[in-house]
Design a protein around this motif. Structure first.
Motif, PDB file in Angstrom:
ATOM      1  N   SER A  98       0.826  -1.212   0.000  1.00 11.19           N
ATOM      2  CA  SER A  98       0.000   0.000   0.000  1.00 11.19           C
ATOM      3  C   SER A  98       0.862   1.266   0.000  1.00 11.19           C
ATOM      4  O   SER A  98       0.378   2.358  -0.319  1.00 11.19           O
ATOM      5  N   GLN A  99       2.129   1.119   0.379  1.00 13.10           N
ATOM      6  CA  GLN A  99       3.047   2.263   0.350  1.00 13.10           C
ATOM      7  C   GLN A  99       3.296   2.765  -1.066  1.00 13.10           C
ATOM      8  O   GLN A  99       3.760   3.899  -1.259  1.00 13.10           O
ATOM      9  N   ILE A 100       3.009   1.933  -2.051  1.00 10.91           N
ATOM     10  CA  ILE A 100       3.381   2.252  -3.431  1.00 10.91           C
ATOM     11  C   ILE A 100       2.555   3.407  -3.990  1.00 10.91           C
ATOM     12  O   ILE A 100       3.083   4.272  -4.700  1.00 10.91           O
ATOM     13  N   GLU A 101       1.267   3.459  -3.679  1.00 11.59           N
ATOM     14  CA  GLU A 101       0.398   4.499  -4.263  1.00 11.59           C
ATOM     15  C   GLU A 101       0.912   5.915  -3.984  1.00 11.59           C
ATOM     16  O   GLU A 101       1.079   6.708  -4.928  1.00 11.59           O
ATOM     17  N   PRO A 102       1.177   6.294  -2.729  1.00  7.34           N
ATOM     18  CA  PRO A 102       1.680   7.661  -2.502  1.00  7.34           C
ATOM     19  C   PRO A 102       3.055   7.904  -3.116  1.00  7.34           C
ATOM     20  O   PRO A 102       3.356   9.031  -3.547  1.00  7.34           O
ATOM     21  N   LEU A 103       3.894   6.854  -3.168  1.00  9.44           N
ATOM     22  CA  LEU A 103       5.208   7.010  -3.807  1.00  9.44           C
ATOM     23  C   LEU A 103       5.056   7.351  -5.286  1.00  9.44           C
ATOM     24  O   LEU A 103       5.710   8.264  -5.804  1.00  9.44           O
ATOM     25  N   VAL A 104       4.195   6.616  -5.970  1.00 10.98           N
ATOM     26  CA  VAL A 104       3.989   6.838  -7.402  1.00 10.98           C
ATOM     27  C   VAL A 104       3.385   8.215  -7.651  1.00 10.98           C
ATOM     28  O   VAL A 104       3.830   8.958  -8.530  1.00 10.98           O
ATOM     29  N   LYS A 105       2.365   8.568  -6.881  1.00 10.26           N
ATOM     30  CA  LYS A 105       1.704   9.862  -7.086  1.00 10.26           C
ATOM     31  C   LYS A 105       2.690  11.012  -6.916  1.00 10.26           C
ATOM     32  O   LYS A 105       2.784  11.914  -7.767  1.00 10.26           O
TER      33      LYS A 105
END
Length: 633
Positions: A343-350
């Motif tokens: 779930s950490q990936i979404e804010p990293l990508v954004k």
């Protein structure tokens, strides 16, 4: 009175008996996918050594006798006696489920093999398996068969370096075929080399005396270059990003002019074709970044209310690779990631992508234009689909005039035959059981929906007739509950034109009524190509065959009998009784059920064969021309 279920009926399977008894629980199936799963289990162990910095070379060898060898220059499996089993460690790993080094984070920081069952499963399902270990300057070997040791661990002499080699041949008692696909293995090996920058992977084919070497210093950036090689990219540079602080995450992406998109996701170098939490985080982060950027700039053009995830994915090529130590897959075959940590990936990508868009306004403008173009096409297509759907009706009084409907109203027990032309329609109407079989004749080759504009779809009478007859509508107003027939059977002539019409119909179902394919409602009928009469008088034998190969095999066995061959040019040539017996009667016919095993490959096939890009078909024909044995032109 006994109920037939007692303590004597309870079986306790020992060792690896359970694997041989129920192999599908461990490798998915015993077909071609399960066969290659054996290779992936051993390969992933070698790749785990590379992921943790202990290996920079892997070699796979295919032998003419069906054996396959996988060797790595890793640390080598320990050989000492294991304190728990009292056996040497090689035998412990290959003869016991849940025995391995992946349970200790100090041994493997990240790994694809997590459950400690892969090596043991491969051993259990192999007719013969040999393990060679190079460690502490000595080479060791041990042999197994069907999960049982044939020898102890033997010292073979001095060895240079360290590593492990596993050689095995699958058990033909388990698998329907034991022939490995070189192309499938090549693709997987090259992917591993892309995902682990600098890793050298070799594939040797002894029969062909051929060796291929894969090594990619730029990792997944090189992977993206390969994917872009046969596509037309937009005028914007690819975006790449790497995060290695607590969570190791890499992504590269670019947009093309194709309508098709492709997202390849991996976890600890394991492909996840069914996606999962990491891919969902990537998709959401990318969509949120573009929406926020567009809002901060000039907004959307008139007529476009919003940008959807579907718009963002159109034409997108992306590779997403994440490395986790608390990894949770869905099943042993690891097709989908379930780990919440992704779930950490979404804010990293954004954050990363939105920042890049602001820093590169020229590149950002090209990407936004591409996404807006997709949104405009979606809006126009939806309007056309809505128009067709509004004209569709499930009530019998509003069905197409050419439809010969059945009398039953039970969806689960009714069938719709789609046939080509009035001649085939007439024969089919005579051959059917009108209680549960409906006939819909269509006029020749229907519209190729892969290339058609929204206006053409809106005006096409054959498409309208199909939608009206099936009853579900399509697009955003699709309602599965309104489906009128349990089986939708495409019944075309057994020739080139018939195959083309069937392909056009399958394209329509796959693109606009995919739920019907996924739920198993779409079928292909298998009409015969030849009627062969052998002998005469009371000894006459009539056979219906479906291919030239089948015909030739039958003729070889004629043994001097008089033979008469009739080739059916179309369904309309068959009398009603023949059509019923061979193609329509549920007791005697053969149907081919249409399904989707790999969404991306299915998408790529339709895009290549039916899409607007002629270059893809040209390449496809060049690559497969030698495989054609009999061309009907």
């Amino acid at each position: 009175m006994s109920n037939g279920y007692t303590v004597d009926d309870i079986q306790v399977l020992k060792g690896l008996e359970a694997v041989r008894k129920r192999p599908g629980m461990y490798i998915g199936d015993t077909g071609i996918d399960g066969l290659h799963q054996l290779v992936w289990e051993i390969l992933d162990n070698s790749v785990d050594e590379a992921l943790n910095g202990h290996c920079d070379f892997i070699e796979v060898i295919l032998y003419p006798d069906g054996r396959i060898s996988l060797e790595d220059w890793g640390r080598g499996i320990p050989v000492e006696v294991h304190p728990t089993t009292g056996k040497n460690t090689v035998e412990t790993i290959f003869c016991n489920l849940h025995a391995g080094g992946k349970f200790d984070d100090d041994v493997y920081k990240v790994a694809g093999g997590l459950h400690g069952v892969g090596a043991a499963v491969v051993n259990a399902l192999s007719e013969k398996l040999e393990v060679e270990v190079r460690r502490d300057g000595i080479r060791y070997e041990q042999e197994f068969s069907k999960g049982v040791p044939l020898t102890g661990l033997k010292k073979l002499g001095k060895a240079e370096g360290t590593g492990t080699r596993v050689i095995f041949i699958p058990d033909p008692e388990i698998f329907s075929s034991t022939v490995f696909s070189k192309n499938t293995i090549r693709e997987r090996l090259e992917t591993k080399a892309f995902l682990i920058a600098g890793l050298t992977v070799k594939l040797r084919d002894i029969a062909e005396d051929n060796t291929e070497t894969f090594v990619y210093p730029e990792g997944i950036s090189d992977f993206l270059k390969k994917l872009l090689s046969d596509r037309a990219p937009i005028d914007a540079q690819p975006f790449s990003y790497r995060h290695d602080n607590g969570l190791r995450f890499e992504m590269v992406l670019a947009w093309t002019l194709d309508t098709a998109g492709k997202i390849l996701s991996y976890v600890n170098s394991i492909p996840t074709p069914a996606g999962g939490t990491h891919e969902t985080g990537f998709r959401n982060g990318l969509t949120r970044a573009l929406r926020t950027y567009i809002e901060k700039k000039n907004g959307l053009p008139k007529g476009i209310k919003n940008v959807t995830a579907e718009d963002v994915r159109e034409g997108l090529l992306a590779i997403v690779s994440v490395y986790l130590n608390d990894i949770e897959f869905q099943g042993q075959t690891k097709d989908r990631l379930n780990s919440a940590s992704a779930s950490q990936i979404e804010p990293l990508v954004k954050t990363a992508f939105e920042t890049w868009l602001h820093q590169n306004p020229t590149q950002a403008a090209a990407i936004v234009n591409r996404v807006v173009l997709a949104a405009q096409a979606r809006t126009a297509s939806r309007a056309a689909r809505d128009e067709v759907t509004r004209k569709a009706a499930t009530r019998r009084l509003m069905l197409p005039g050419k439809l010969a409907d059945c009398s039953s109203t039970s969806r689960d027990h009714t069938e719709l035959f789609i046939v080509e032309g009035d001649s085939a329609g007439g024969s089919s109407k005579q051959a059917r059981d009108r209680r549960f079989q409906a006939i819909l004749p269509i006029r020749g080759k229907i519209l190729n929906v892969e290339q058609a504009s929204a206006e053409k779809m809106k005006a096409n009478k054959e498409i309208q007739s199909l939608v009206q007859s099936i009853g579900t509508g399509m697009g955003p107003t699709f309602e599965y509950s309104r489906l009128r027939y349990g089986k939708i059977i495409i019944n075309t002539d057994a020739d080139v034109d018939g195959h083309h019409i069937a392909t056009l119909l399958l394209t329509f179902f796959y693109r606009f009524l995919p739920v019907l394919v996924e739920k198993g409602h779409v079928y292909l009928a298998m009409p015969p190509l030849y009627r062969i009469r052998m002998g005469s008088g009371k000894k006459t034998l009539i056979k219906y065959v479906f291919s030239d190969d089948e015909k030739n095999k039958l003729l070889k066995s004629k043994n001097g009998k008089e033979v008469e061959i009739q080739r059916f040019k179309g369904l309309g040539e068959m009398d009603a009784q023949t059509l019923k017996n061979t193609t329509m009667d549920p007791q005697t016919r053969t149907l081919l059920k249409i399904g989707i095993s790999d969404r991306q490959k299915t998408h790529d096939i339709f895009d290549t064969l039916m899409g607007k890009d002629v270059r893809k078909r040209f390449v496809f024909i060049k690559e497969h021309a030698r495989e054609v044995q009999d061309l009907d032109i």
